[in-house]
Design an enzyme around this catalytic site. Structure first.
Site, short mmCIF file in Angstrom:
data_model
loop_
_atom_site.label_atom_id
_atom_site.label_comp_id
_atom_site.label_asym_id
_atom_site.label_seq_id
_atom_site.Cartn_x
_atom_site.Cartn_y
_atom_site.Cartn_z
N LYS A 195 -12.85 1.94 -2.99
CA LYS A 195 -13.98 2.29 -2.12
C LYS A 195 -15.06 3.02 -2.90
O LYS A 195 -16.26 2.76 -2.73
CB LYS A 195 -13.49 3.17 -0.97
CG LYS A 195 -12.62 2.45 0.05
CD LYS A 195 -12.19 3.42 1.15
CE LYS A 195 -11.35 2.72 2.20
NZ LYS A 195 -10.90 3.66 3.27
N GLU A 237 0.83 -1.20 0.00
CA GLU A 237 0.00 0.00 0.00
C GLU A 237 0.87 1.26 0.00
O GLU A 237 0.45 2.31 -0.49
CB GLU A 237 -0.93 0.00 1.22
CG GLU A 237 -2.04 1.06 1.14
CD GLU A 237 -3.13 0.85 2.16
OE1 GLU A 237 -4.12 0.16 1.86
OE2 GLU A 237 -2.98 1.35 3.30
N HIS A 256 6.95 -27.81 2.02
CA HIS A 256 6.04 -28.84 1.54
C HIS A 256 4.92 -28.21 0.71
O HIS A 256 3.90 -28.84 0.45
CB HIS A 256 5.45 -29.61 2.73
CG HIS A 256 6.48 -30.25 3.58
ND1 HIS A 256 6.95 -31.53 3.33
CD2 HIS A 256 7.19 -29.79 4.64
CE1 HIS A 256 7.88 -31.84 4.23
NE2 HIS A 256 8.04 -30.79 5.03
#
Length: 544
Positions: free
Chosen positions: A470, A332, A361
C-alpha cells in the site's frame, strides 16, 4: 510390497487416521499425508503448547503485538466467551440490529425512494471485506429464492465496475449498496464508493438513500455515512481482522440481506470452534481435533516434505470460490518473513485451485506427471443437492448412474491417480453444502491457521507485506502527480528527463510505465521517436 498388501495397508491407515465428527457433518482424511506414528508423536508437545496459546488468545490475551490488539473472531459466534461484558453485549446488539435491518429491507419498511422494495445488493470492499461475502453468496445463494441479488465491486478496475453497473442497469434504482472498510481509507473501496455514488447521481438517485456502511467507529467512512445520512452503519471492531470477519457484520450483513441463514452459519462455526479446542490437558487428544491435524499436516508438508504448496480442489460448483477465500486466510496469515523473535524464517503456504472435475481437464495432468512440491486438498459434500436425470444405465440389472456418481468417481479416481505417483493429499468431507456446514468450514480453517502460527512462532494476525504494498502504491501516485505537474510547466521530455526534473531519477522505470499508461488513456501526449525507440518517446500536454 504387493499391490494387494499395499491396498490393505492404505485401508488400515485410512481407518486409523480418518477423523469423523458426526454432529459437525465433517470428516478429515489425512491418511495420504505421510503422517506416520513417529511423526505424530513429534507433534504431541508442540501441539499442546499451540492449543494452550489458543486458550490464552480466546481469553483476551494480546495476540497481535504489532498493533497491540486482541484477536476475537471466536467471540463472534460465542459471545459468552468474550473477556468482558462490553464486547459480549456489542456482539449481541450487532446481531440483533443486523436481523432487524434485513427484516425491514425485506418487508419494504426500509425501501428505495422510487420503489416499494430493494431488489439488488451491491457490496463494495476488497480482500477480507469481499472474499468471505463472495464465497458465502455463491455457495448458498439461489436466484430463485434470494431476497436481494448479490453483486460486488472488489477491485479498483474501472472496467470491472462498469460491467457490474451495466448488469444492474435500471435496477440501480432498487439497489442497496454496502460499503465495507475498517479504516474508511482503503483506496480500492473508496474508489468503488465514489464510482457507485457517481453512477447513482447520473441516474438521478440519492446515493445516501441506498447506502450502508460497515466500518470502524469514527473512521473516514463512518463520518461520511453520518454526515450524508446513510441508511445504516454497522461496526468493524479492531479485534477482528478482515480475513477472519465472515462471522462479523462484514459477512452477516450481506448474507442476511441476501436472505441466507446467518444463524445457522454462526451455529456451525461455534460448533466447530468447540470441537477444535480439543486437546488441552491430554498430549495425544489433539489427534482427533481436525484443525490441529490440518495444522500438523501443513507443517509436515512444508518443513519435512518440502512441499509448500496446497492445491485446493472442491468437487462442487458452489465451492468454486473456496480456494480464493483460503488463499487470503492462509497466505496473508502465515506468509511471514520474520517470527515473533525477529528471526528471518520466510514462512508460508502457497494456495491455489479451481474445482473438480474441471481441473482434471486442466492442471491435474501436471499434478500427476509433472513437478512435485505440492499436496492437494480435496473438498467434497456427500449429499447431492439434486439427483437430476440418470446419465447412464447400468448393464442388465445394474442400477442407473447419475451425474453426482460421476463427480464422486472423478474425485476418488484423481486421488488414487495422484497417490500412485506419491503425491500427497488431504480430503475434507462435509455432509452437504448449507449455511451450517459452510460455517464449519470457515471456523475449521481459521483455527488451523492459528494453530499453525503457534507451531512456527509467527504473528498470524498482521500483514506487513500488504502494508508495504500500500505504501509503495501511494508512492507511485505521488510520483505521478509530480510528473503531471512537470508536464504542465515545461517542454516535451523523455521519462528519464522528467524523472530527473522531479527529483526521482532513480525511479525512471516507474516514471516511464506511468507515462505510458497516461498516454494510452489520452491523459498526456506521447511523441514517438523516428527509430521507434519506446524509451526515447517524449511526453507533453496534460489533458483533462
Amino acid at each position: 510390497m504387493s499391490d494387494r498388501s499395499s491396498a490393505r495397508a492404505r485401508w488400515a491407515r485410512y481407518r486409523q487416521q480418518l477423523i469423523v465428527v458426526d454432529h459437525l457433518g465433517l470428516r478429515l482424511d489425512p491418511s495420504r499425508m505421510d503422517l506416520d506414528e513417529d511423526v505424530l508423536d513429534g507433534y504431541d508437545a508442540p501441539m499442546a503448547r499451540a492449543l494452550e496459546a489458543m486458550v490464552a488468545l480466546e481469553a483476551g490475551a494480546v495476540a497481535n503485538p504489532d498493533e497491540n490488539r486482541r484477536v476475537g473472531h471466536y467471540w463472534l459466534r460465542a459471545p459468552e466467551r468474550a473477556p468482558d461484558t462490553a464486547i459480549r453485549q456489542a456482539v449481541l446488539d450487532t446481531r440483533t440490529r443486523i436481523a432487524a435491518f434485513a427484516r425491514d429491507v425485506h418487508e419494504g419498511t426500509i425501501a428505495p425512494p422510487t420503489a416499494p422494495r430493494f431488489t439488488d445488493l451491491l457490496l463494495i470492499g476488497i480482500g477480507g471485506s469481499a472474499l468471505g461475502p463472495q464465497l458465502v453468496a455463491d455457495a448458498l445463494g439461489d436466484p430463485r429464492r434470494d431476497r436481494l441479488a448479490f453483486h460486488s465491486f472488489d477491485n479498483t478496475d474501472p472496467d470491472g465496475m462498469d460491467r457490474t453497473l451495466a448488469a444492474l442497469g435500471d435496477r440501480l434504482a432498487t439497489t442497496l449498496t454496502v460499503v465495507i472498510s475498517k479504516s474508511g481509507g482503503t483506496a480500492e473501496t473508496r474508489n468503488g464508493m465514489l464510482t457507485a455514488r457517481a453512477a447513482f447521481a447520473d441516474a438521478g438517485h440519492d446515493f445516501a438513500r441506498h447506502a450502508v456502511a460497515i466500518t470502524g467507529d469514527g473512521s473516514a467512512l463512518d463520518r461520511v455515512a453520518v454526515d450524508d445520512g446513510w441508511l445504516a452503519r454497522f461496526p468493524m471492531w479492531d479485534w477482528v481482522g478482515g480475513r477472519t470477519s465472515e462471522t462479523a457484520a462484514v459477512g452477516l450483513v450481506p448474507a442476511a440481506l441476501q436472505g441466507l441463514d446467518v444463524h445457522e452459519m454462526l451455529r456451525g462455526a461455534a460448533a466447530c470452534d468447540a470441537v477444535t479446542r480439543r486437546g488441552t490437558g491430554d498430549p495425544r487428544a489433539w489427534r482427533r481435533n481436525p484443525a490441529a491435524v490440518l495444522a500438523a499436516a501443513w507443517h509436515h508438508a512444508i518443513h519435512a516434505r518440502r512441499t509448500p504448496t496446497m492445491v485446493v480442489l472442491p468437487y462442487r460448483d458452489r465451492l468454486l470460490l473456496l480456494s480464493r477465500y483460503l488463499q487470503q486466510l492462509i497466505m496473508e496469515s502465515i506468509g511471514k518473513r520474520h517470527d515473533r523473535q525477529g528471526q528471518e524464517v520466510e514462512e508460508g503456504l502457497a494456495v491455489y485451485g479451481n474445482k473438480g472435475s474441471t481441473d482434471q481437464h486442466a492442471y491435474v495432468q501436471q499434478l500427476r506427471d509433472g513437478r512435485g512440491g505440492f499436496f492437494t486438498l480435496f473438498v467434497e459434500s456427500l449429499v447431492d443437492a439434486t439427483s437430476g436425470p440418470p446419465v447412464g444405465d447400468g448393464d442388465g440389472d445394474a442400477p442407473a448412474v447419475y451425474a453426482g456418481d460421476h463427480l464422486r468417481g472423478f474425485r476418488l479416481g484423481t486421488r488414487a491417480a495422484l497417490d500412485e505417483r506419491g503425491r500427497h493429499s488431504l480430503t475434507l468431507t462435509i455432509d452437504r453444502i448449507d449455511a451450517y456446514h459452510l460455517g464449519v468450514l470457515i471456523a475449521l480453517h481459521e483455527r488451523a491457521v492459528g494453530l499453525y502460527a503457534e507451531l512456527v512462532d509467527i504473528n498470524a494476525y498482521h500483514q506487513p507485506g500488504v502494508e508495504a504494498g500500500k505504501r509503495a502504491a501511494k508512492d507511485v501516485l505521488t510520483l505521478q502527480a509530480k510528473l503531471l505537474g512537470a508536464l504542465a510547466e515545461g517542454p516535451p521530455r523523455t521519462a528519464d528527463e522528467l524523472a530527473a526534473a522531479v527529483g526521482a531519477a532513480d525511479q525512471a522505470e516507474t516514471a516511464w510505465q506511468t507515462l505510458e499508461a497516461l498516454a494510452a488513456n489520452a491523459r498526456v501526449t506521447r511523441v514517438s521517436t523516428e527509430d521507434g525507440d519506446p524509451f526515447g518517446a517524449r511526453y507533453a500536454g496534460v489533458h483533462a
